[in-house]
Design a protein around this motif. Structure first.
Motif, PDB file in Angstrom:
ATOM      1  N   MET A  52      -5.039  -1.573  15.793  1.00 28.42           N
ATOM      2  CA  MET A  52      -4.974  -0.385  16.473  1.00 28.42           C
ATOM      3  C   MET A  52      -5.116   0.795  15.475  1.00 28.42           C
ATOM      4  SD  MET A  52      -1.586  -0.520  19.019  1.00 28.42           S
ATOM      5  CE  MET A  52      -1.787  -1.514  20.842  1.00 28.42           C
ATOM      6  N   SER A  53      -5.634   1.774  16.301  1.00 27.70           N
ATOM      7  CA  SER A  53      -6.070   3.054  15.643  1.00 27.70           C
ATOM      8  C   SER A  53      -4.606   3.997  15.357  1.00 27.70           C
ATOM      9  CB  SER A  53      -7.134   3.872  15.999  1.00 27.70           C
ATOM     10  OG  SER A  53      -6.869   4.455  17.489  1.00 27.70           O
ATOM     11  N   GLU A  54      -4.617   4.945  14.742  1.00 24.66           N
ATOM     12  CA  GLU A  54      -3.459   5.877  14.673  1.00 24.66           C
ATOM     13  C   GLU A  54      -3.046   6.601  15.763  1.00 24.66           C
ATOM     14  OE1 GLU A  54      -2.288   8.855  11.126  1.00 24.66           O
ATOM     15  OE2 GLU A  54      -4.466   9.188  11.964  1.00 24.66           O
ATOM     16  N   SER A  55      -4.338   6.726  16.662  1.00 25.19           N
ATOM     17  CA  SER A  55      -4.134   7.387  17.994  1.00 25.19           C
ATOM     18  C   SER A  55      -3.739   6.650  19.010  1.00 25.19           C
ATOM     19  CB  SER A  55      -5.079   8.360  18.262  1.00 25.19           C
ATOM     20  OG  SER A  55      -6.398   7.608  18.334  1.00 25.19           O
ATOM     21  N   ALA A  56      -3.645   5.137  18.948  1.00 17.80           N
ATOM     22  CA  ALA A  56      -3.469   4.267  20.151  1.00 17.80           C
ATOM     23  C   ALA A  56      -2.393   4.748  20.951  1.00 17.80           C
ATOM     24  CB  ALA A  56      -3.240   2.850  19.521  1.00 17.80           C
ATOM     25  N   PHE A  57      -2.330   4.318  22.228  1.00 15.01           N
ATOM     26  CA  PHE A  57      -1.401   4.378  23.176  1.00 15.01           C
ATOM     27  C   PHE A  57      -0.366   3.309  22.976  1.00 15.01           C
ATOM     28  CE2 PHE A  57      -0.156   2.964  27.396  1.00 15.01           C
ATOM     29  CZ  PHE A  57       0.492   3.981  28.007  1.00 15.01           C
ATOM     30  N   ALA A  58       0.890   3.593  22.643  1.00 16.22           N
ATOM     31  CA  ALA A  58       1.932   2.574  22.619  1.00 16.22           C
ATOM     32  C   ALA A  58       3.220   2.810  22.839  1.00 16.22           C
ATOM     33  CB  ALA A  58       1.852   2.367  21.178  1.00 16.22           C
ATOM     34  N   GLU A  59       3.893   1.542  23.517  1.00 15.52           N
ATOM     35  CA  GLU A  59       5.136   1.771  24.059  1.00 15.52           C
ATOM     36  C   GLU A  59       6.185   1.500  22.931  1.00 15.52           C
ATOM     37  OE1 GLU A  59       8.306   0.253  27.469  1.00 15.52           O
ATOM     38  OE2 GLU A  59       6.369  -0.882  27.041  1.00 15.52           O
ATOM     39  N   HIS A  60       7.340   2.467  22.932  1.00 21.53           N
ATOM     40  CA  HIS A  60       8.656   2.098  22.004  1.00 21.53           C
ATOM     41  C   HIS A  60       9.880   2.088  22.984  1.00 21.53           C
ATOM     42  CE1 HIS A  60       6.214   2.457  18.264  1.00 21.53           C
ATOM     43  NE2 HIS A  60       5.457   3.535  19.025  1.00 21.53           N
ATOM     44  N   GLU A  61      10.940   1.770  22.203  1.00 25.67           N
ATOM     45  CA  GLU A  61      12.153   1.619  22.876  1.00 25.67           C
ATOM     46  C   GLU A  61      12.559   2.938  23.845  1.00 25.67           C
ATOM     47  OE1 GLU A  61      16.998   1.198  22.044  1.00 25.67           O
ATOM     48  OE2 GLU A  61      15.505   0.129  20.761  1.00 25.67           O
ATOM     49  N   ARG A  68      10.306   5.638  24.172  1.00 24.98           N
ATOM     50  CA  ARG A  68       8.985   6.746  24.214  1.00 24.98           C
ATOM     51  C   ARG A  68       7.772   5.917  24.300  1.00 24.98           C
ATOM     52  NH1 ARG A  68      10.231  10.162  19.108  1.00 24.98           N
ATOM     53  NH2 ARG A  68      12.236   9.059  19.484  1.00 24.98           N
ATOM     54  N   TRP A  69       6.800   6.626  24.758  1.00 25.59           N
ATOM     55  CA  TRP A  69       5.372   6.157  24.622  1.00 25.59           C
ATOM     56  C   TRP A  69       4.637   7.066  23.829  1.00 25.59           C
ATOM     57  CZ3 TRP A  69       3.284   2.099  27.233  1.00 25.59           C
ATOM     58  CH2 TRP A  69       3.863   1.527  28.452  1.00 25.59           C
ATOM     59  N   ILE A  70       3.946   6.546  22.851  1.00 25.68           N
ATOM     60  CA  ILE A  70       2.852   7.310  21.895  1.00 25.68           C
ATOM     61  C   ILE A  70       1.561   7.453  22.763  1.00 25.68           C
ATOM     62  CG2 ILE A  70       1.813   7.724  19.697  1.00 25.68           C
ATOM     63  CD1 ILE A  70       4.980   7.889  19.864  1.00 25.68           C
ATOM     64  N   LEU A  71       1.190   8.784  23.029  1.00 24.70           N
ATOM     65  CA  LEU A  71       0.011   8.737  23.896  1.00 24.70           C
ATOM     66  C   LEU A  71      -1.114   8.987  22.900  1.00 24.70           C
ATOM     67  CD1 LEU A  71       1.356  11.502  26.432  1.00 24.70           C
ATOM     68  CD2 LEU A  71       1.478   8.902  26.487  1.00 24.70           C
ATOM     69  N   GLY A  72      -2.129   8.083  23.472  1.00 22.98           N
ATOM     70  CA  GLY A  72      -3.407   8.082  22.468  1.00 22.98           C
ATOM     71  C   GLY A  72      -4.318   9.221  22.498  1.00 22.98           C
ATOM     72  N   LEU A  73      -3.831  10.494  21.937  1.00 21.24           N
ATOM     73  CA  LEU A  73      -4.669  11.788  22.244  1.00 21.24           C
ATOM     74  C   LEU A  73      -4.717  12.409  20.770  1.00 21.24           C
ATOM     75  CD1 LEU A  73      -2.710  13.320  25.110  1.00 21.24           C
ATOM     76  CD2 LEU A  73      -4.828  11.940  25.277  1.00 21.24           C
ATOM     77  N   ARG A  74      -4.056  11.861  19.680  1.00 14.65           N
ATOM     78  CA  ARG A  74      -3.960  12.296  18.406  1.00 14.65           C
ATOM     79  C   ARG A  74      -5.521  12.869  18.149  1.00 14.65           C
ATOM     80  NH1 ARG A  74      -0.705  12.725  13.849  1.00 14.65           N
ATOM     81  NH2 ARG A  74      -1.830  13.014  12.123  1.00 14.65           N
ATOM     82  N   GLY A  75      -5.836  13.898  17.536  1.00 15.63           N
ATOM     83  CA  GLY A  75      -7.033  14.286  17.261  1.00 15.63           C
ATOM     84  C   GLY A  75      -7.986  14.886  18.258  1.00 15.63           C
ATOM     85  N   LEU A  76      -7.455  14.839  19.538  1.00 17.28           N
ATOM     86  CA  LEU A  76      -8.487  15.168  20.471  1.00 17.28           C
ATOM     87  C   LEU A  76      -8.579  16.671  20.729  1.00 17.28           C
ATOM     88  CD1 LEU A  76      -8.193  12.572  23.204  1.00 17.28           C
ATOM     89  CD2 LEU A  76      -9.851  12.619  21.442  1.00 17.28           C
ATOM     90  N   ALA A  94      -7.441  24.026  20.069  1.00 16.48           N
ATOM     91  CA  ALA A  94      -6.637  23.305  19.341  1.00 16.48           C
ATOM     92  C   ALA A  94      -6.783  21.887  19.454  1.00 16.48           C
ATOM     93  CB  ALA A  94      -5.146  23.783  19.957  1.00 16.48           C
ATOM     94  N   LYS A  95      -6.253  21.153  18.127  1.00 14.90           N
ATOM     95  CA  LYS A  95      -6.326  19.881  18.192  1.00 14.90           C
ATOM     96  C   LYS A  95      -5.103  19.516  18.268  1.00 14.90           C
ATOM     97  CE  LYS A  95      -9.444  18.519  15.530  1.00 14.90           C
ATOM     98  NZ  LYS A  95     -10.374  18.053  14.679  1.00 14.90           N
ATOM     99  N   VAL A  96      -4.849  18.169  19.222  1.00 12.32           N
ATOM    100  CA  VAL A  96      -3.438  17.597  19.324  1.00 12.32           C
ATOM    101  C   VAL A  96      -3.127  16.616  18.077  1.00 12.32           C
ATOM    102  CG1 VAL A  96      -2.154  15.720  20.476  1.00 12.32           C
ATOM    103  CG2 VAL A  96      -3.807  17.062  21.626  1.00 12.32           C
ATOM    104  N   MET A  97      -1.948  17.002  17.677  1.00  8.04           N
ATOM    105  CA  MET A  97      -1.507  16.391  16.225  1.00  8.04           C
ATOM    106  C   MET A  97      -0.567  15.110  16.632  1.00  8.04           C
ATOM    107  SD  MET A  97      -3.198  17.818  14.014  1.00  8.04           S
ATOM    108  CE  MET A  97      -2.591  17.033  12.689  1.00  8.04           C
ATOM    109  N   SER A  98       0.210  15.475  18.047  1.00  6.13           N
ATOM    110  CA  SER A  98       1.288  14.490  18.496  1.00  6.13           C
ATOM    111  C   SER A  98       1.334  14.734  19.881  1.00  6.13           C
ATOM    112  CB  SER A  98       2.528  14.717  17.467  1.00  6.13           C
ATOM    113  OG  SER A  98       3.483  13.886  18.273  1.00  6.13           O
ATOM    114  N   ALA A  99       1.500  13.576  20.684  1.00  3.57           N
ATOM    115  CA  ALA A  99       1.623  13.460  22.091  1.00  3.57           C
ATOM    116  C   ALA A  99       2.617  12.345  22.681  1.00  3.57           C
ATOM    117  CB  ALA A  99       0.479  13.383  22.707  1.00  3.57           C
ATOM    118  N   VAL A 100       3.822  12.784  22.805  1.00  2.00           N
ATOM    119  CA  VAL A 100       4.874  11.743  23.048  1.00  2.00           C
ATOM    120  C   VAL A 100       5.504  11.855  24.442  1.00  2.00           C
ATOM    121  CG1 VAL A 100       7.082  10.879  22.167  1.00  2.00           C
ATOM    122  CG2 VAL A 100       5.478  11.633  20.565  1.00  2.00           C
ATOM    123  N   ALA A 101       5.664  10.845  25.326  1.00  6.78           N
ATOM    124  CA  ALA A 101       6.208  10.983  26.499  1.00  6.78           C
ATOM    125  C   ALA A 101       7.316  10.120  26.380  1.00  6.78           C
ATOM    126  CB  ALA A 101       5.142  10.228  27.589  1.00  6.78           C
TER     127      ALA A 101
END
Length: 146
Positions: free
Chosen positions: A1-10, A12-20, A79-86
């Motif tokens: 998985m890449s650094e910007s991958a979409f992933a579920e955690h307990e 939150r969700w890390i959204l695969g938008l990093r660098g966009l 601007a470039k997304v550095m972090s995206a969390v839901a």
């Protein structure tokens, strides 16, 4: 998985938008950001736009898409997304490379925001704070047992 991958955690969700990069901003009764790779961030409720951390006495602007009071959001163009969390409470936090932070809370009565990303995933902040999550072709609710 890449650094910007979409992933579920307990919690939150890390959204695969990093660098966009934000390539388009649209305003009607929503505030929408088009990112590279055809990803969209659509805000329907009030949000806070802050310079630097959201803690303390940092300058903040309230964005209200329903009233088209969103001029401060123009600073996000390019601007470039550095972090995206839901968060599973229905909140959304986006951090950009220009130091701006966008924070949106869930609304008790309406869908506050939605994000669609590369690979076909989609998250929606449902009324009251629950997240609806679509990963590929299957729809699920965050926090439910599958």
């Amino acid at each position: 998985m890449s650094e910007s991958a979409f992933a579920e955690h307990e919690d939150r969700w890390i959204l695969g938008l990093r660098g966009l990069t934000v390539t388009k901003i649209s305003v009607d009764y929503q505030l929408s950001f088009l990112l590279e790779s055809d990803a969209w961030v659509v805000l329907e409720g009030p949000c806070r736009l802050a310079q630097g951390s959201a803690a303390g006495d940092v300058p903040q602007e309230m964005l209200d898409p329903q009233r088209q009071d969103v001029a401060a959001a123009l600073a996000l163009f390019g601007a470039k997304v550095m972090s995206a969390v839901a968060f599973k409470t229905g909140s959304l936090r986006l951090v950009f490379d220009n130091g701006l932070h966008l924070n949106c809370r869930a609304d008790p009565s309406f869908e506050a925001w939605q994000v669609t990303g590369p690979g076909g995933w989609r998250l929606v902040s449902m009324p009251g704070g629950e997240l609806a999550v679509w990963t590929g072709s299957e729809a699920t609710k965050a926090g439910e047992d599958g």
